[in-house]
Design an enzyme around this catalytic site. Structure first.
Site, PDB file in Angstrom:
ATOM      1  N   LYS A  27       9.329-111.834 101.827  1.00  0.00           N
ATOM      2  CA  LYS A  27      10.481-112.740 101.775  1.00  0.00           C
ATOM      3  C   LYS A  27      10.118-114.102 102.334  1.00  0.00           C
ATOM      4  O   LYS A  27      10.762-115.093 102.035  1.00  0.00           O
ATOM      5  CB  LYS A  27      11.611-112.187 102.668  1.00  0.00           C
ATOM      6  CG  LYS A  27      12.163-110.875 102.211  1.00  0.00           C
ATOM      7  CD  LYS A  27      13.240-110.376 103.161  1.00  0.00           C
ATOM      8  CE  LYS A  27      12.865-109.033 103.744  1.00  0.00           C
ATOM      9  NZ  LYS A  27      13.968-108.143 104.019  1.00  0.00           N
ATOM     10  N   LYS A  60       2.841-113.932 112.848  1.00  0.00           N
ATOM     11  CA  LYS A  60       4.083-114.710 112.882  1.00  0.00           C
ATOM     12  C   LYS A  60       4.067-115.752 113.990  1.00  0.00           C
ATOM     13  O   LYS A  60       4.639-116.831 113.838  1.00  0.00           O
ATOM     14  CB  LYS A  60       5.306-113.805 113.038  1.00  0.00           C
ATOM     15  CG  LYS A  60       5.584-113.004 111.779  1.00  0.00           C
ATOM     16  CD  LYS A  60       7.046-112.648 111.673  1.00  0.00           C
ATOM     17  CE  LYS A  60       7.324-112.051 110.306  1.00  0.00           C
ATOM     18  NZ  LYS A  60       8.664-111.518 110.177  1.00  0.00           N
ATOM     19  N   LYS A  84       0.525-109.954 100.971  1.00  0.00           N
ATOM     20  CA  LYS A  84       1.592-109.042 100.557  1.00  0.00           C
ATOM     21  C   LYS A  84       2.785-109.821 100.006  1.00  0.00           C
ATOM     22  O   LYS A  84       3.024-110.969 100.401  1.00  0.00           O
ATOM     23  CB  LYS A  84       2.003-108.133 101.714  1.00  0.00           C
ATOM     24  CG  LYS A  84       2.752-108.805 102.815  1.00  0.00           C
ATOM     25  CD  LYS A  84       3.353-107.789 103.789  1.00  0.00           C
ATOM     26  CE  LYS A  84       4.129-108.540 104.863  1.00  0.00           C
ATOM     27  NZ  LYS A  84       4.807-107.741 105.823  1.00  0.00           N
TER      28      LYS A  84
HETATM   29  P1  TYM Z   1      10.958-105.316 106.438  1.00  0.00           P
HETATM   30  O1  TYM Z   1      12.387-105.710 106.472  1.00  0.00           O
HETATM   31  O2  TYM Z   1       9.938-106.397 106.451  1.00  0.00           O
HETATM   32  O3  TYM Z   1      10.671-104.419 105.158  1.00  0.00           O
HETATM   33  C1  TYM Z   1      11.442-103.272 104.828  1.00  0.00           C
HETATM   34  C2  TYM Z   1      10.547-102.186 104.235  1.00  0.00           C
HETATM   35  O4  TYM Z   1       9.858-102.707 103.085  1.00  0.00           O
HETATM   36  C3  TYM Z   1       8.460-102.496 103.224  1.00  0.00           C
HETATM   37  N1  TYM Z   1       7.747-103.625 102.591  1.00  0.00           N
HETATM   38  C4  TYM Z   1       6.748-103.469 101.725  1.00  0.00           C
HETATM   39  N2  TYM Z   1       6.165-102.371 101.211  1.00  0.00           N
HETATM   40  C5  TYM Z   1       5.157-102.552 100.312  1.00  0.00           C
HETATM   41  N3  TYM Z   1       4.725-103.792  99.905  1.00  0.00           N
HETATM   42  C6  TYM Z   1       5.296-104.914 100.396  1.00  0.00           C
HETATM   43  N4  TYM Z   1       4.889-106.117  99.984  1.00  0.00           N
HETATM   44  C7  TYM Z   1       6.349-104.790 101.353  1.00  0.00           C
HETATM   45  N5  TYM Z   1       7.130-105.681 102.027  1.00  0.00           N
HETATM   46  C8  TYM Z   1       7.981-104.950 102.776  1.00  0.00           C
HETATM   47  C9  TYM Z   1       8.209-102.489 104.726  1.00  0.00           C
HETATM   48  O5  TYM Z   1       7.010-101.817 105.052  1.00  0.00           O
HETATM   49  C10 TYM Z   1       9.438-101.754 105.218  1.00  0.00           C
HETATM   50  O6  TYM Z   1       9.256-100.358 105.118  1.00  0.00           O
HETATM   51  N6  TYM Z   1      10.130-103.898 111.154  1.00  0.00           N
HETATM   52  C11 TYM Z   1      10.682-103.473 109.877  1.00  0.00           C
HETATM   53  C12 TYM Z   1      12.132-103.059 109.951  1.00  0.00           C
HETATM   54  C13 TYM Z   1      12.387-102.021 110.973  1.00  0.00           C
HETATM   55  C14 TYM Z   1      12.053-100.635 110.888  1.00  0.00           C
HETATM   56  C15 TYM Z   1      12.535-100.063 112.090  1.00  0.00           C
HETATM   57  C16 TYM Z   1      11.425 -99.871 109.930  1.00  0.00           C
HETATM   58  C17 TYM Z   1      13.023-102.218 112.152  1.00  0.00           C
HETATM   59  N7  TYM Z   1      13.113-101.050 112.834  1.00  0.00           N
HETATM   60  C18 TYM Z   1      12.371 -98.709 112.328  1.00  0.00           C
HETATM   61  C19 TYM Z   1      11.254 -98.497 110.191  1.00  0.00           C
HETATM   62  C20 TYM Z   1      11.738 -97.931 111.372  1.00  0.00           C
HETATM   63  C21 TYM Z   1      10.582-104.638 108.906  1.00  0.00           C
HETATM   64  O7  TYM Z   1      10.532-105.778 109.288  1.00  0.00           O
HETATM   65  O8  TYM Z   1      10.648-104.274 107.594  1.00  0.00           O
END
Ligand code: TYM
Length: 330
Positions: free
Chosen positions: A197, A110, A194
Site C-alpha cells: 500500500k 520503515k 513486495k
Molecule cells: P498488513 O496490513 O501489512 O497486511 C495484511 C496481510 O497481508 C499480507 N501481505 C502480503 N502477502 C503477500 N504478498 C504481499 N505483497 C503482501 N502484502 C501484505 C501480510 O503478510 C498480512 O498477512 N502487522 C500486520 C498486521 C497485524 C497482524 C497482527 C497480523 C497486526 N497484528 C497479528 C497477524 C497477527 C500488517 O501490517 O499486515
C-alpha cells in the site's frame, strides 16, 4: 486449533493482502474458530487524519466481508475496541528486548536512516502484534511472508514470558504461510519489491476497488523482461517479474505453475490477457459486494460491535492470567 490474524486498515485492500492472507482466512473459517481484526492501533505508527482513520476502518471491515469473511462463523472486530490488546502489549513490553526489536526488518525499512525521528509506536509495533496473537491463545497465524519475522518474535516473547514467570499461560503460535496461496506477491513495476500500500505508484498494485479496465491496463503494463515465457517453472528463477505474474496466475486459478506454463509458454501478450481475465473474474464479484456493503454503514458498525464483545470475552481470561503471572492481581 485457533486462528488469529489482522490487517492494517490503511487505504485499500490490494492483491498482495488478498492472495497472501485474506483468501486463506476465508478458507480457514471452515476448519477452525477464527478471529480476524483491523489492526487500527498499529496505524498510529503513521500520521493519518483522524477522519480518514475512521473511514478506513469501516472500508476495510466492508472489504473483508466482501472478500468472504463470514461474520456468523468468524469473529471480526477492531483492535482498538478491545482494550485488552493495549494492556497486554504493555505487560509484554516488560518481556520484549530492545535488541530483538532492533533486528526487525520492518522497523529498519520503515524507520530508514533517521531512527531518532521514528515514533516509539513504530518500534514497539511488533510487541502489540504479539499481544494481538497471544491474547487469544492462537495456534495458527495466517500471514504473508513479510510477517514471518513478527510471528517468530511473538514466539520468543511467549517462551520468555512463560519461562520468566514459571507459567504455561501463553500458547506458542505457528506462522501459517503459503499453503496454496501466494506467500509473496511482488510489485507489478519491480519484481524484487513486495506489492504494498505504501508504494507511491498505483500501477505497482491491483486494488480491490480497481475497475475491470484498470486491472487489464495494469497487467498489460506490468514490467516483464525481453525473453518469452519458458515451459518450465525452474527457468523462472532469475526472472522476478515473470515469476511474479506466473505466481499470481497460479494463486488466482488454483493451477500449478508447470501446468500454466505448459499452456502459456511463448510471448507475454496472450498470457497477460488471460491473467487479466482471471483477475477480473475473481475481483469483479468482490467489488460488487463491497459496493453493496458500503451503502449500510450501520450494519458494518454493528458487525464490529458484536465482534468486539465476543473478542473481549475470549481475551479476558488470558489478560487476567498475565496480570496474575506478573503479580499484579490475585
Ligand atoms: P498488513 O496490513 O501489512 O497486511 C495484511 C496481510 O497481508 C499480507 N501481505 C502480503 N502477502 C503477500 N504478498 C504481499 N505483497 C503482501 N502484502 C501484505 C501480510 O503478510 C498480512 O498477512 N502487522 C500486520 C498486521 C497485524 C497482524 C497482527 C497480523 C497486526 N497484528 C497479528 C497477524 C497477527 C500488517 O501490517 O499486515
Amino acid at each position: 486449533m485457533r486462528v488469529v490474524s489482522g490487517i492494517q486498515p490503511t487505504g485499500d485492500l490490494h492483491l498482495g493482502n488478498l492472495l497472501g492472507a485474506i483468501l486463506r482466512w476465508e478458507r480457514m473459517q471452515h476448519e477452525a474458530p477464527c478471529l480476524f481484526f483491523l489492526a487500527d492501533l498499529h496505524s498510529l505508527s503513521d500520521h493519518i487524519d483522524p477522519a480518514v482513520r475512521l473511514a478506513n476502518r469501516r472500508e476495510m471491515a466492508a472489504a473483508l466481508v466482501a472478500s468472504g469473511i463470514d461474520t456468523d462463523k468468524s469473529i471480526l472486530f477492531a483492535q482498538s475496541d478491545v482494550p485488552a490488546h493495549a494492556e497486554l502489549c504493555w505487560i509484554l513490553n516488560g518481556t520484549a528486548r530492545m535488541g530483538w526489536l532492533n533486528r526487525m526488518t520492518q522497523w529498519k525499512d520503515k524507520a530508514g536512516k533517521n531512527r531518532e525521528a521514528a515514533s516509539v509506536a513504530l518500534f514497539d509495533y511488533p510487541v502489540l502484534q504479539a499481544a494481538d496473537i497471544l491474547l487469544y491463545q492462537a495456534t495458527h497465524v495466517p500471514v504473508g511472508e513479510d510477517q514471518k519475522q513478527h510471528i517468530e518474535l511473538t514466539r520468543d516473547i511467549a517462551i520468555k514470558f512463560n519461562n520468566d514467570f514459571d507459567t504455561e499461560l501463553f500458547t506458542v503460535p505457528q506462522p501459517f504461510i503459503g499453503g496454496g496461496t501466494a506467500a509473496r506477491v511482488m510489485s507489478l513495476r519491480d519484481g524484487t519489491r513486495k506489492m504494498s500500500k505504501s508504494d507511491p505508484s498505483d500501477m505497482s498494485r491491483i486494488n480491490l476497488t480497481d475497475s475491470d479496465d484498470a486491472i487489464a491496463q495494469k497487467i498489460r503494463k506490468a514490467k516483464t523482461d525481453p525473453e518469452p515465457l519458458p515451459d518450465d517453472p525452474a527457468l523462472l528463477a532469475d526472472r522476478p517479474e515473470a515469476k511474479n505474474l506466473v505466481g499470481i496466475m497460479a494463486a488466482v486459478t488454483g493451477r500449478d505453475e508447470a501446468a500454466l506454463l505448459a499452456d502459456h509458454a511463448g510471448q507475454f501478450g496472450p498470457f497477460k490477457a488471460a491473467l487479466a481475465d482471471a483477475l477480473v473474474a475473481m475481483l469483479h464479484p468482490l467489488r460488487d459486494r463491497l459496493d453493496e456493503l458500503r451503502k449500510d454503514e450501520a450494519a458494518i458498525d454493528a458487525i464490529l460491535e458484536k465482534g468486539a464483545a465476543k473478542a473481549a470475552d475470549l481475551a479476558a481470561p488470558t489478560l487476567a492470567g498475565a496480570y496474575r503471572a506478573i503479580g499484579l492481581k490475585r
